[in-house]
Design a protein around this motif. Structure first.
Motif, PDB file in Angstrom:
ATOM      1  N   MET A   1       0.845  -1.193   0.000  1.00 21.48           N
ATOM      2  CA  MET A   1       0.000   0.000   0.000  1.00 21.48           C
ATOM      3  C   MET A   1       0.881   1.244   0.000  1.00 21.48           C
ATOM      4  O   MET A   1       1.788   1.375   0.822  1.00 21.48           O
ATOM      5  CB  MET A   1      -0.908  -0.003   1.233  1.00 21.48           C
ATOM      6  N   ASN A   2       0.629   2.183  -0.937  1.00 18.30           N
ATOM      7  CA  ASN A   2       1.477   3.368  -0.992  1.00 18.30           C
ATOM      8  C   ASN A   2       1.063   4.390   0.069  1.00 18.30           C
ATOM      9  O   ASN A   2       0.042   4.242   0.742  1.00 18.30           O
ATOM     10  CB  ASN A   2       1.464   3.990  -2.398  1.00 18.30           C
ATOM     11  N   ILE A   3       1.856   5.441   0.182  1.00 16.91           N
ATOM     12  CA  ILE A   3       1.667   6.397   1.270  1.00 16.91           C
ATOM     13  C   ILE A   3       0.345   7.152   1.153  1.00 16.91           C
ATOM     14  O   ILE A   3      -0.286   7.493   2.159  1.00 16.91           O
ATOM     15  CB  ILE A   3       2.862   7.384   1.330  1.00 16.91           C
ATOM     16  N   TYR A   4      -0.122   7.381  -0.082  1.00 18.08           N
ATOM     17  CA  TYR A   4      -1.376   8.114  -0.253  1.00 18.08           C
ATOM     18  C   TYR A   4      -2.582   7.271   0.170  1.00 18.08           C
ATOM     19  O   TYR A   4      -3.545   7.785   0.750  1.00 18.08           O
ATOM     20  CB  TYR A   4      -1.524   8.568  -1.707  1.00 18.08           C
ATOM     21  N   GLU A   5      -2.522   5.978  -0.110  1.00 10.21           N
ATOM     22  CA  GLU A   5      -3.597   5.089   0.319  1.00 10.21           C
ATOM     23  C   GLU A   5      -3.629   4.991   1.842  1.00 10.21           C
ATOM     24  O   GLU A   5      -4.699   4.992   2.457  1.00 10.21           O
ATOM     25  CB  GLU A   5      -3.379   3.694  -0.284  1.00 10.21           C
ATOM     26  N   LYS A   6      -2.437   4.941   2.455  1.00 12.25           N
ATOM     27  CA  LYS A   6      -2.383   4.883   3.913  1.00 12.25           C
ATOM     28  C   LYS A   6      -2.915   6.180   4.539  1.00 12.25           C
ATOM     29  O   LYS A   6      -3.649   6.142   5.528  1.00 12.25           O
ATOM     30  CB  LYS A   6      -0.939   4.622   4.364  1.00 12.25           C
ATOM     31  N   LEU A   7      -2.546   7.302   3.946  1.00  9.35           N
ATOM     32  CA  LEU A   7      -3.039   8.571   4.461  1.00  9.35           C
ATOM     33  C   LEU A   7      -4.555   8.649   4.343  1.00  9.35           C
ATOM     34  O   LEU A   7      -5.240   9.098   5.275  1.00  9.35           O
ATOM     35  CB  LEU A   7      -2.402   9.738   3.710  1.00  9.35           C
ATOM     36  N   ALA A   8      -5.089   8.189   3.215  1.00  9.55           N
ATOM     37  CA  ALA A   8      -6.543   8.217   3.017  1.00  9.55           C
ATOM     38  C   ALA A   8      -7.249   7.367   4.069  1.00  9.55           C
ATOM     39  O   ALA A   8      -8.295   7.763   4.616  1.00  9.55           O
ATOM     40  CB  ALA A   8      -6.889   7.725   1.616  1.00  9.55           C
ATOM     41  N   ASN A   9      -6.689   6.205   4.392  1.00 12.70           N
ATOM     42  CA  ASN A   9      -7.284   5.330   5.406  1.00 12.70           C
ATOM     43  C   ASN A   9      -7.231   5.969   6.792  1.00 12.70           C
ATOM     44  O   ASN A   9      -8.201   5.918   7.558  1.00 12.70           O
ATOM     45  CB  ASN A   9      -6.564   3.981   5.427  1.00 12.70           C
ATOM     46  N   ILE A  10      -6.101   6.574   7.109  1.00 10.63           N
ATOM     47  CA  ILE A  10      -5.962   7.220   8.417  1.00 10.63           C
ATOM     48  C   ILE A  10      -6.934   8.391   8.534  1.00 10.63           C
ATOM     49  O   ILE A  10      -7.598   8.568   9.562  1.00 10.63           O
ATOM     50  CB  ILE A  10      -4.508   7.695   8.631  1.00 10.63           C
ATOM     51  N   GLN A  11      -7.036   9.195   7.473  1.00  8.71           N
ATOM     52  CA  GLN A  11      -7.967  10.322   7.491  1.00  8.71           C
ATOM     53  C   GLN A  11      -9.404   9.857   7.688  1.00  8.71           C
ATOM     54  O   GLN A  11     -10.186  10.487   8.407  1.00  8.71           O
ATOM     55  CB  GLN A  11      -7.849  11.113   6.186  1.00  8.71           C
ATOM     56  N   ALA A  12      -9.764   8.730   7.042  1.00  9.93           N
ATOM     57  CA  ALA A  12     -11.139   8.227   7.148  1.00  9.93           C
ATOM     58  C   ALA A  12     -11.448   7.722   8.555  1.00  9.93           C
ATOM     59  O   ALA A  12     -12.582   7.839   9.035  1.00  9.93           O
ATOM     60  CB  ALA A  12     -11.359   7.102   6.131  1.00  9.93           C
ATOM     61  N   GLU A  13     -10.445   7.175   9.227  1.00 10.34           N
ATOM     62  CA  GLU A  13     -10.657   6.588  10.554  1.00 10.34           C
ATOM     63  C   GLU A  13     -10.440   7.585  11.690  1.00 10.34           C
ATOM     64  O   GLU A  13     -10.898   7.368  12.813  1.00 10.34           O
ATOM     65  CB  GLU A  13      -9.711   5.396  10.749  1.00 10.34           C
ATOM     66  N   LEU A  14      -9.753   8.668  11.408  1.00 11.29           N
ATOM     67  CA  LEU A  14      -9.349   9.596  12.460  1.00 11.29           C
ATOM     68  C   LEU A  14     -10.523  10.434  12.990  1.00 11.29           C
ATOM     69  O   LEU A  14     -11.217  11.092  12.227  1.00 11.29           O
ATOM     70  CB  LEU A  14      -8.259  10.539  11.929  1.00 11.29           C
ATOM     71  N   LYS A  15     -10.733  10.359  14.278  1.00  6.46           N
ATOM     72  CA  LYS A  15     -11.728  11.182  14.965  1.00  6.46           C
ATOM     73  C   LYS A  15     -11.050  11.789  16.189  1.00  6.46           C
ATOM     74  O   LYS A  15     -10.702  11.077  17.125  1.00  6.46           O
ATOM     75  CB  LYS A  15     -12.940  10.357  15.405  1.00  6.46           C
ATOM     76  N   VAL A  16     -10.841  13.098  16.156  1.00  3.44           N
ATOM     77  CA  VAL A  16     -10.159  13.753  17.273  1.00  3.44           C
ATOM     78  C   VAL A  16     -11.156  14.656  18.005  1.00  3.44           C
ATOM     79  O   VAL A  16     -11.549  15.703  17.494  1.00  3.44           O
ATOM     80  CB  VAL A  16      -8.972  14.612  16.784  1.00  3.44           C
ATOM     81  N   PRO A  17     -11.584  14.259  19.195  1.00  2.98           N
ATOM     82  CA  PRO A  17     -12.550  15.079  19.946  1.00  2.98           C
ATOM     83  C   PRO A  17     -11.919  16.383  20.420  1.00  2.98           C
ATOM     84  O   PRO A  17     -10.703  16.478  20.592  1.00  2.98           O
ATOM     85  CB  PRO A  17     -12.908  14.184  21.139  1.00  2.98           C
ATOM     86  N   LYS A  18     -12.747  17.386  20.612  1.00 10.70           N
ATOM     87  CA  LYS A  18     -12.282  18.670  21.135  1.00 10.70           C
ATOM     88  C   LYS A  18     -12.334  18.615  22.653  1.00 10.70           C
ATOM     89  O   LYS A  18     -13.310  19.008  23.282  1.00 10.70           O
ATOM     90  CB  LYS A  18     -13.147  19.812  20.591  1.00 10.70           C
ATOM     91  N   ASN A  19     -11.254  18.125  23.238  1.00  9.87           N
ATOM     92  CA  ASN A  19     -11.222  17.885  24.678  1.00  9.87           C
ATOM     93  C   ASN A  19     -10.794  19.100  25.503  1.00  9.87           C
ATOM     94  O   ASN A  19     -10.900  19.092  26.726  1.00  9.87           O
ATOM     95  CB  ASN A  19     -10.265  16.722  24.988  1.00  9.87           C
ATOM     96  N   GLN A  20     -10.279  20.129  24.836  1.00 10.52           N
ATOM     97  CA  GLN A  20      -9.827  21.316  25.560  1.00 10.52           C
ATOM     98  C   GLN A  20     -10.940  22.371  25.556  1.00 10.52           C
ATOM     99  O   GLN A  20     -11.760  22.416  24.640  1.00 10.52           O
ATOM    100  CB  GLN A  20      -8.563  21.886  24.894  1.00 10.52           C
ATOM    101  N   HIS A  21     -10.938  23.193  26.583  1.00 15.29           N
ATOM    102  CA  HIS A  21     -11.975  24.233  26.681  1.00 15.29           C
ATOM    103  C   HIS A  21     -11.352  25.585  26.974  1.00 15.29           C
ATOM    104  O   HIS A  21     -10.496  25.719  27.855  1.00 15.29           O
ATOM    105  CB  HIS A  21     -12.978  23.901  27.793  1.00 15.29           C
ATOM    106  N   ASN A  22     -11.766  26.579  26.200  1.00 17.72           N
ATOM    107  CA  ASN A  22     -11.348  27.953  26.437  1.00 17.72           C
ATOM    108  C   ASN A  22     -12.479  28.678  27.147  1.00 17.72           C
ATOM    109  O   ASN A  22     -13.516  28.989  26.544  1.00 17.72           O
ATOM    110  CB  ASN A  22     -11.019  28.638  25.102  1.00 17.72           C
ATOM    111  N   SER A  23     -12.301  28.919  28.433  1.00 16.65           N
ATOM    112  CA  SER A  23     -13.374  29.525  29.230  1.00 16.65           C
ATOM    113  C   SER A  23     -13.598  30.989  28.852  1.00 16.65           C
ATOM    114  O   SER A  23     -14.712  31.494  28.935  1.00 16.65           O
ATOM    115  CB  SER A  23     -13.042  29.428  30.725  1.00 16.65           C
ATOM    116  N   PHE A  24     -12.537  31.665  28.397  1.00 18.71           N
ATOM    117  CA  PHE A  24     -12.680  33.070  28.004  1.00 18.71           C
ATOM    118  C   PHE A  24     -13.508  33.198  26.728  1.00 18.71           C
ATOM    119  O   PHE A  24     -14.426  34.003  26.638  1.00 18.71           O
ATOM    120  CB  PHE A  24     -11.299  33.696  27.790  1.00 18.71           C
TER     121      PHE A  24
END
Length: 216
Positions: A1-24
């Motif tokens: 699998m080439n690097i672009y296919e791997k990147l596409a798979n990672i992008q499809a699976e990646l879910k990064v929650p917004k765990n930080q909070h700016n109170s201001f």
């Protein structure tokens, strides 16, 4: 699998929650650390490695942090690099110079990772922080484009010199080709076009320059 296919798979699976909070500002957000913590297991799963680094870039009298986010294929040759820029403020209340650089580095690294993994990091457009970040992104984009243009101009000059054209001849070539422009004014597209002419047909370029010498 080439690097672009791997990147596409990672992008499809990646879910990064917004765990930080700016109170201001009253909003949640992701940090650079949040992205890295989430993406590293996916990179390992797909036999790739995430690497990130940065460097200081001087533009005029201002300093910018250029962050490079890289995904490297561990099974075969291949890598993808995305660069993002953050300008160091002259001063920032409550921070010394090292802290200012560190904050700029974190900001640039985060947006390099956002670009690499196609992460949408928009916030409520009415918040002051969102307005500031939009402006910073615009400045970073302009700075990145200008850096690429300067690199293209440098490539043109190197190609010209290596093929026997001095500075005066370079200026004649550019002015005659692009309606009186100076070398320093050409675009990335124009630089690439003229480099192709120099490399592929040096003799005709020489004739072209000679025919325009002394022409005002």
């Amino acid at each position: 699998m080439n690097i672009y296919e791997k990147l596409a798979n990672i992008q499809a699976e990646l879910k990064v929650p917004k765990n930080q909070h700016n109170s201001f500002g009253g909003y949640n957000y992701r940090s650079c650390e949040d992205i890295l913590e989430t993406v590293k297991p996916l990179a390992k799963k797909h036999k790739a490695v995430v690497m990130i680094s940065d460097e200081l870039v001087v533009k005029g009298e201002r300093y910018y942090v250029a962050a490079h986010a890289m995904l490297v294929n561990t099974e075969e040759e291949g890598q993808i690099v995305i660069t993002a820029y953050a300008r160091e403020p002259d001063t920032k209340k409550g921070m010394d110079s090292s802290q200012i650089t560190g904050a700029s580095s974190s900001y640039a690294r985060k947006y390099a990772l956002n670009g690499l993994f196609a992460i949408d990091d928009t916030k409520d457009k009415d918040t002051p922080e969102a307005v500031r970040e939009d402006k910073a992104r615009e400045e970073a984009a302009l700075t990145a484009e200008e850096a690429q243009r300067q690199r293209a101009i440098k490539d043109f000059k190197e190609a010209a010199v290596s093929n026997g054209f001095n500075e005066e001849e370079q200026q004649i070539l550019i002015a005659a080709s692009f309606k009186g422009k100076k070398v320093e004014q050409i675009t990335i597209k124009e630089a690439k076009k003229i480099i192709d002419r120099i490399v592929n047909d040096t003799a005709k370029v020489r004739e072209f320059i000679n025919s325009h010498k002394g022409v005002s």
